[in-house]
Design a protein around this motif. Structure first.
Motif, PDB file in Angstrom:
ATOM      1  N   MET A  33      60.054  -1.073 -46.002  1.00  0.00           N
ATOM      2  CA  MET A  33      58.818  -0.297 -46.170  1.00  0.00           C
ATOM      3  C   MET A  33      59.135   1.185 -46.117  1.00  0.00           C
ATOM      4  N   VAL A  34      58.333   1.968 -46.854  1.00  0.00           N
ATOM      5  CA  VAL A  34      58.459   3.420 -46.831  1.00  0.00           C
ATOM      6  C   VAL A  34      57.060   4.008 -46.716  1.00  0.00           C
ATOM      7  N   ALA A  35      56.848   4.882 -45.731  1.00  0.00           N
ATOM      8  CA  ALA A  35      55.569   5.580 -45.611  1.00  0.00           C
ATOM      9  C   ALA A  35      55.514   6.638 -46.706  1.00  0.00           C
ATOM     10  N   THR A  36      54.401   6.696 -47.445  1.00  0.00           N
ATOM     11  CA  THR A  36      54.291   7.636 -48.559  1.00  0.00           C
ATOM     12  C   THR A  36      53.233   8.703 -48.318  1.00  0.00           C
ATOM     13  N   GLY A  37      52.721   8.787 -47.118  1.00  0.00           N
ATOM     14  CA  GLY A  37      51.726   9.802 -46.800  1.00  0.00           C
ATOM     15  C   GLY A  37      50.300   9.286 -46.941  1.00  0.00           C
ATOM     16  N   LEU A  38      49.377   9.976 -46.287  1.00  0.00           N
ATOM     17  CA  LEU A  38      47.958   9.628 -46.311  1.00  0.00           C
ATOM     18  C   LEU A  38      47.688   8.196 -45.868  1.00  0.00           C
ATOM     19  N   GLY A  39      48.552   7.671 -44.974  1.00  0.00           N
ATOM     20  CA  GLY A  39      48.359   6.330 -44.435  1.00  0.00           C
ATOM     21  C   GLY A  39      48.800   5.213 -45.355  1.00  0.00           C
ATOM     22  N   ARG A  40      49.485   5.540 -46.442  1.00  0.00           N
ATOM     23  CA  ARG A  40      49.949   4.517 -47.383  1.00  0.00           C
ATOM     24  C   ARG A  40      51.369   4.085 -47.060  1.00  0.00           C
ATOM     25  N   LYS A  41      51.714   2.859 -47.486  1.00  0.00           N
ATOM     26  CA  LYS A  41      53.085   2.365 -47.379  1.00  0.00           C
ATOM     27  C   LYS A  41      53.468   1.665 -48.660  1.00  0.00           C
ATOM     28  N   ARG A  42      54.694   1.934 -49.120  1.00  0.00           N
ATOM     29  CA  ARG A  42      55.232   1.223 -50.271  1.00  0.00           C
ATOM     30  C   ARG A  42      56.099   0.096 -49.727  1.00  0.00           C
ATOM     31  N   LEU A  43      55.738  -1.139 -50.079  1.00  0.00           N
ATOM     32  CA  LEU A  43      56.468  -2.303 -49.620  1.00  0.00           C
ATOM     33  C   LEU A  43      57.486  -2.708 -50.681  1.00  0.00           C
ATOM     34  N   LEU A  44      58.702  -2.997 -50.244  1.00  0.00           N
ATOM     35  CA  LEU A  44      59.734  -3.517 -51.134  1.00  0.00           C
ATOM     36  C   LEU A  44      59.925  -4.978 -50.771  1.00  0.00           C
ATOM     37  N   PHE A  45      59.793  -5.855 -51.761  1.00  0.00           N
ATOM     38  CA  PHE A  45      59.923  -7.278 -51.531  1.00  0.00           C
ATOM     39  C   PHE A  45      61.335  -7.745 -51.850  1.00  0.00           C
ATOM     40  N   THR A  46      61.690  -8.923 -51.354  1.00  0.00           N
ATOM     41  CA  THR A  46      63.032  -9.468 -51.583  1.00  0.00           C
ATOM     42  C   THR A  46      63.309  -9.711 -53.058  1.00  0.00           C
ATOM     43  N   THR A  47      62.263  -9.810 -53.872  1.00  0.00           N
ATOM     44  CA  THR A  47      62.431 -10.014 -55.316  1.00  0.00           C
ATOM     45  C   THR A  47      62.728  -8.720 -56.059  1.00  0.00           C
ATOM     46  N   GLY A  48      62.648  -7.569 -55.347  1.00  0.00           N
ATOM     47  CA  GLY A  48      62.878  -6.274 -55.978  1.00  0.00           C
ATOM     48  C   GLY A  48      61.596  -5.591 -56.409  1.00  0.00           C
ATOM     49  N   GLU A  49      60.480  -6.302 -56.353  1.00  0.00           N
ATOM     50  CA  GLU A  49      59.196  -5.726 -56.729  1.00  0.00           C
ATOM     51  C   GLU A  49      58.664  -4.847 -55.602  1.00  0.00           C
ATOM     52  N   THR A  50      57.760  -3.937 -55.937  1.00  0.00           N
ATOM     53  CA  THR A  50      57.145  -3.067 -54.936  1.00  0.00           C
ATOM     54  C   THR A  50      55.634  -3.180 -55.006  1.00  0.00           C
ATOM     55  N   PHE A  51      54.991  -2.807 -53.906  1.00  0.00           N
ATOM     56  CA  PHE A  51      53.538  -2.819 -53.818  1.00  0.00           C
ATOM     57  C   PHE A  51      53.142  -1.689 -52.877  1.00  0.00           C
ATOM     58  N   THR A  52      52.212  -0.844 -53.286  1.00  0.00           N
ATOM     59  CA  THR A  52      51.752   0.243 -52.438  1.00  0.00           C
ATOM     60  C   THR A  52      50.444  -0.157 -51.774  1.00  0.00           C
ATOM     61  N   MET A  53      50.456  -0.176 -50.446  1.00  0.00           N
ATOM     62  CA  MET A  53      49.251  -0.476 -49.676  1.00  0.00           C
ATOM     63  C   MET A  53      48.556   0.829 -49.334  1.00  0.00           C
TER      64      MET A  53
END
Length: 74
Positions: A33-53
């Protein structure tokens, strides 16, 4: 891995590495996971895909825990 899978509600502050999140009918395991500011997090999955919460995104995740440990924080 030891323990059992439990279902927990997660948001950008409580999501954890190893959580299994269902998105679009597919199960994804959080690898990093990487914090991207403003309370968001970019999740990196084991498949290589990402999702921003966003900070308001709420999802359900399967989390492995050992019920024999006392005071286990989810």
């Amino acid at each position: 891995m030891k323990g059992v899978l439990i279902s927990v509600e997660v948001d950008a502050t409580t999501v954890a590495v190893g959580d299994q999140i269902m998105i679009g009918g597919q199960c994804h395991t959080v690898q990093d996971m990487v914090a991207t500011g403003l309370g968001r997090k970019r999740l990196l999955f084991t498949t290589g895909e990402t999702f921003t919460m966003q900070r308001t995104t709420i999802l359900w995740a399967a989390r492995r825990t050992d019920p024999r440990l006392r005071n286990r924080l989810y």
